[in-house]
Design a protein around this motif. Structure first.
Motif, PDB file in Angstrom:
ATOM      1  N   THR A   1       0.829  -1.205   0.000  1.00 14.46           N
ATOM      2  CA  THR A   1       0.000   0.000   0.000  1.00 14.46           C
ATOM      3  C   THR A   1       0.860   1.249   0.000  1.00 14.46           C
ATOM      4  N   HIS A   2       1.888   1.246   0.858  1.00 16.93           N
ATOM      5  CA  HIS A   2       2.784   2.403   0.933  1.00 16.93           C
ATOM      6  C   HIS A   2       3.439   2.702  -0.413  1.00 16.93           C
ATOM      7  N   LEU A   3       3.847   1.653  -1.128  1.00 20.01           N
ATOM      8  CA  LEU A   3       4.520   1.851  -2.413  1.00 20.01           C
ATOM      9  C   LEU A   3       3.616   2.564  -3.413  1.00 20.01           C
ATOM     10  N   ALA A   4       2.360   2.158  -3.482  1.00 14.76           N
ATOM     11  CA  ALA A   4       1.426   2.784  -4.424  1.00 14.76           C
ATOM     12  C   ALA A   4       1.199   4.252  -4.074  1.00 14.76           C
ATOM     13  N   VAL A   5       1.052   4.555  -2.774  1.00 16.30           N
ATOM     14  CA  VAL A   5       0.816   5.934  -2.352  1.00 16.30           C
ATOM     15  C   VAL A   5       2.079   6.769  -2.554  1.00 16.30           C
TER      16      VAL A   5
END
Length: 324
Positions: free
Chosen positions: A256-260
């Motif tokens: 999730t962090h990577l996409a954001v």
């Protein structure tokens, strides 16, 4: 034959009379254009549009089936060479929107396209330089006592991701805000990018929540869309066991962090702030496992693209890819 001409004159006269009632017959100026939905960019048919000067309505009309409108109006004879009126539009399911209309002496008309926000979304437009809007999440069934999902998930992302960004000493003004907007309910995840753009955010996040009795927390699926068309499709990220009852303690997945992070970095690069973008990129690169797996290979490619573009703009920045 005579009766036919008489009927024709009657129809024309009636049309002129109806037109006069909204201020058209003796208009000396007009404004026209298209009315669109701010999210879908589709035309809004049947929207009410009116022009006011000095708090007095001087013209009104409706948009047609293609969202096209034309409002003729009469300005008082004693106005300055440049005057300002207002134009207001509203439609079924859309909040009213008012904008200034500049009127130049000697000009007979103006073209002004208008955007209308679905009710409940206008107040969700971000005022921050960098932001992530957290939209509606479908609750588990039955939902139980879990409520305010957008706010809970916004806080979860804020606590978990800002800790990572602080590790590279990202200054406060450049850190993104995470803003809940429960009323943002895309009919399909494909509309996420439209929500991000319309709400002035770097990214828009929505998804769904389910509850597995074998887990202490909730399984949450995130759909992450960026405002810069960097992702061709919304990025799906899964979180298996989030304790949403205590958002500050939630451990959101690296996926999730990577996409954001990619969305935030894309926004910084778009604004020509590549020095800060490279800081954010370095945080994402640290989260990508090596060897790169199929689940994060696409995101690794996104970060590589962003880094290459920024290093071409700032060849001497001195920031190299961080390794573990």
């Amino acid at each position: 034959m005579g009766d036919h001409r008489c009927v024709s004159r009657l129809v024309v006269s009636s049309a002129i009379y109806w037109t006069c009632t909204i201020g058209c017959a003796f208009a000396d100026s007009f404004v026209g254009g298209h009315i669109f939905d701010a999210i879908t960019k589709r035309p809004v048919a049947g929207a009410d549009v009116y022009v006011e000067y000095s708090s007095r309505r001087i013209g009104a009309a409706k948009s047609d089936g293609d969202g096209v409108y034309r409002v003729p109006f009469v300005m008082p004879s004693t106005i300055p060479a440049t005057a300002f009126a207002t134009i207001t539009a509203s439609g079924a399911g859309h909040a009213a929107s008012t904008e200034n209309l500049q009127i130049m002496d000697g000009s007979s008309g103006a073209v002004k396209d208008l955007e209308l926000y679905p009710i409940g979304l206008l107040e969700c437009r971000s005022q921050a330089e960098h932001s992530v809007i957290i939209g509606n999440f479908l609750p588990p069934s039955p939902a139980g006592t879990l409520s305010d999902l957008s706010r809970r998930i916004a806080k979860s992302l804020e606590f978990s991701l800002k800790t990572r960004l602080q590790a590279v000493h990202l200054i406060l003004d450049k850190q993104p805000s995470f803003e809940p907007c429960e009323s943002a309910k895309p009919a399909t995840s494909k509309l996420g990018a439209g929500y991000a753009k319309a709400l002035k955010a770097d990214a828009f996040v929505d998804g769904d929540v389910s509850h597995d009795k074998r887990l202490l927390g909730y399984a949450v699926s995130f759909y992450v869309s960026d405002a810069y068309d960097f992702f061709p499709d919304p990025q799906l990220a899964s979180n298996r066991n989030l304790e949403l009852d205590t958002p500050s303690a939630v451990s959101v997945s690296d996926e999730t962090h990577l996409a954001v992070l990619a969305s935030i970095a894309a926004g910084l690069a778009k604004r020509k702030d590549c020095a800060t973008a490279l800081q954010v990129i370095s945080v994402g690169e640290r989260l990508i496992e090596e060897p790169i797996t199929s689940s994060n290979a696409l995101r690794a490619d996104y970060f590589a693209q962003l880094r290459k573009g920024c290093e071409e703009q700032l060849p001497n920045v001195g920031l190299r890819k961080t390794t573990k």
